[in-house]
Enzyme design. Structure first.
Site, PDB file in Angstrom:
ATOM      1  N   GLU A  61       0.974  -1.150  -0.015  1.00  0.00           N
ATOM      2  CA  GLU A  61      -0.032   0.023  -0.061  1.00  0.00           C
ATOM      3  C   GLU A  61       0.856   1.172   0.131  1.00  0.00           C
ATOM      4  OE1 GLU A  61      -0.178  -2.629   2.154  1.00  0.00           O
ATOM      5  OE2 GLU A  61      -2.206  -2.816   2.769  1.00  0.00           O
ATOM      6  N   ALA A 172      18.324 -41.780 -10.641  1.00  0.00           N
ATOM      7  CA  ALA A 172      19.679 -41.889 -11.113  1.00  0.00           C
ATOM      8  C   ALA A 172      19.869 -43.354 -11.594  1.00  0.00           C
ATOM      9  CB  ALA A 172      20.416 -41.371  -9.882  1.00  0.00           C
TER      10      ALA A 172
END
Ligand SMILES: NC(=O)c1ccc[n+]([C@@H]2O[C@H](COP(=O)([O-])OP(=O)(O)OC[C@H]3O[C@@H](n4cnc5c(N)ncnc54)[C@H](OP(=O)(O)O)[C@@H]3O)[C@@H](O)[C@H]2O)c1
Length: 332
Positions: A61, A172
């Site tokens: 704001e 992996a």
């Protein structure tokens, strides 16, 4: 105090988009967006906009009011969170600033759960004769602020586990090689994920195998530097890294709203077993690895029945040749 119509929803959507710019740099404050709009003779005009700045101040704001200057008088403020009602040493409350600037109307997407403001920001504004409504865009604003809200309510970071897998769920080869499983688009997406998290964690095995940089390699976002956390019960953290000796300790490290866990299998399993993963992201490549390394180590599951009902698929799409999948933990 009822929420408004279609135009209000559009302006609030813009404020929410701005709030995302403050992720993840706004901590300890929430990432808030604000737009100030004035009616003109032919069309509405944006006179100011802002989002929470790095380190939490200025607030959205304040940034929007500074931009608007005198043009803020009579404007309609769209804010993704109730304006704060408490003065701090770092500045006046946003409710007071909006009143002083002569704002005519305030739409807030949601009330602030912070007890110092909850309902008081709106009460202050209404007390000054400003028309207020709460609730426009609440669901999207809540999603944009999810990590901060999570930290507020659960006392720990919102945790995302991200893994790149083969079709058959391996992360992996058996010899540990994992670069690269997925293609360029999936990897760029993963870097965007990094850019929206305060910190990234890997297990000691991954540090040893891959020595990952855990940086953000995307044009325009290279300045984002998520904190780097090593999960290990005993090893010491390299320079520039922090050590967490358990998944729970990592999730409770101060100043982290959003934690990204990037594996490997042991670290991932530790977070799943402790039920600390809120979002699970898989980048699945169209390759088969067979006898490689499974995505997860032991998660302490006692029966198949216990595995069901815990995860809900929230998104699935293609990224180049790979598939992106997002699952959310079903709680309560
Ligand atoms: N495809 C992918 O998305 C991806 C991502 C990351 C890694 N990888 C691959 O995965 C492999 C590494 O996986 P990994 O399972 O061997 O290793 P890891 O999960 O990276 O690390 C395992 C280590 O983490 C620590 N750890 C785990 N649970 C813990 C807990 N509850 N509390 C404290 N420390 C804990 C332990 O370290 P201490 O023994 O020191 O206590 C453990 O030895 C590598 O081949 C890497 O390339 C693939």
């Amino acid at each position: 105090m009822k929420a408004g119509g279609a135009a209000d929803a559009r302006w609030m959507a813009s404020a929410i988009a701005l709030s995302n710019r403050a992720r993840p740099t706004s901590h300890p404050n929430p990432n808030v967006g604000c737009i100030l709009v004035r009616d003109g003779p032919d069309a509405c005009r944006v006179v100011g906009h802002g989002w929470t700045q790095s380190g939490g101040r200025p607030h959205a704001e304040a940034m929007a009011l500074t931009m608007a200057g005198g043009a803020a008088r009579g404007a309609h403020a769209y804010v993704t969170l109730e304006p704060c009602a408490h003065d701090s040493t770092r500045g006046p409350s946003c409710a007071a600033s909006l009143i002083d600037a002569g704002i005519a109307r305030v739409s807030a997407a949601m009330l602030d759960p912070d007890p110092r403001t909850h309902g008081r920001g709106i009460a202050m504004l209404e007390g000054a004769g400003i028309l207020c409504d709460v609730g426009t865009g609440a669901r999207d604003a809540r999603a944009a602020m999810a990590p901060w809200l999570h930290r507020q309510s659960m006392g720990r970071a919102q945790v995302t586990l991200k893994l790149a897998t083969s079709i058959d769920g391996q992360i992996a080869l058996a010899n540990g090689e994992s670069r690269w499983i997925t293609g360029d688009r999936a990897r760029a997406h993963a870097h965007m994920l990094r850019a929206t998290h305060d910190a990234i964690l890997v297990g000691r095995g991954t540090l040893a195998a891959d020595n990952p940089r855990l940086d953000v390699r995307l044009g325009g976002l290279e300045h984002r530097r998520p904190r780097r956390i090593l999960l290990s019960s005993g090893a010491s953290a390299p320079d520039g890294w922090e050590l967490a000796q358990s998944a729970d300790a990592a999730a409770r490290l101060p100043g982290i709203h959003a934690l990204l866990v990037e594996g490997g299998a042991g670290a991932a399993a530790a977070f799943i077993a402790a039920d600390l993963v809120d979002t699970l992201i898989l980048y699945r490549a169209p390759i088969l690895l067979g006898h490689g390394r499974a995505a997860l180590g032991d998660i302490g599951l006692a029966s198949l029945a216990a595995a069901h009902g815990r995860w809900q698929c929230a998104d699935i799409r293609r990224l180049g040749d790979d598939i992106f999948e997002r699952y959310e933990r079903v709680r309560g």
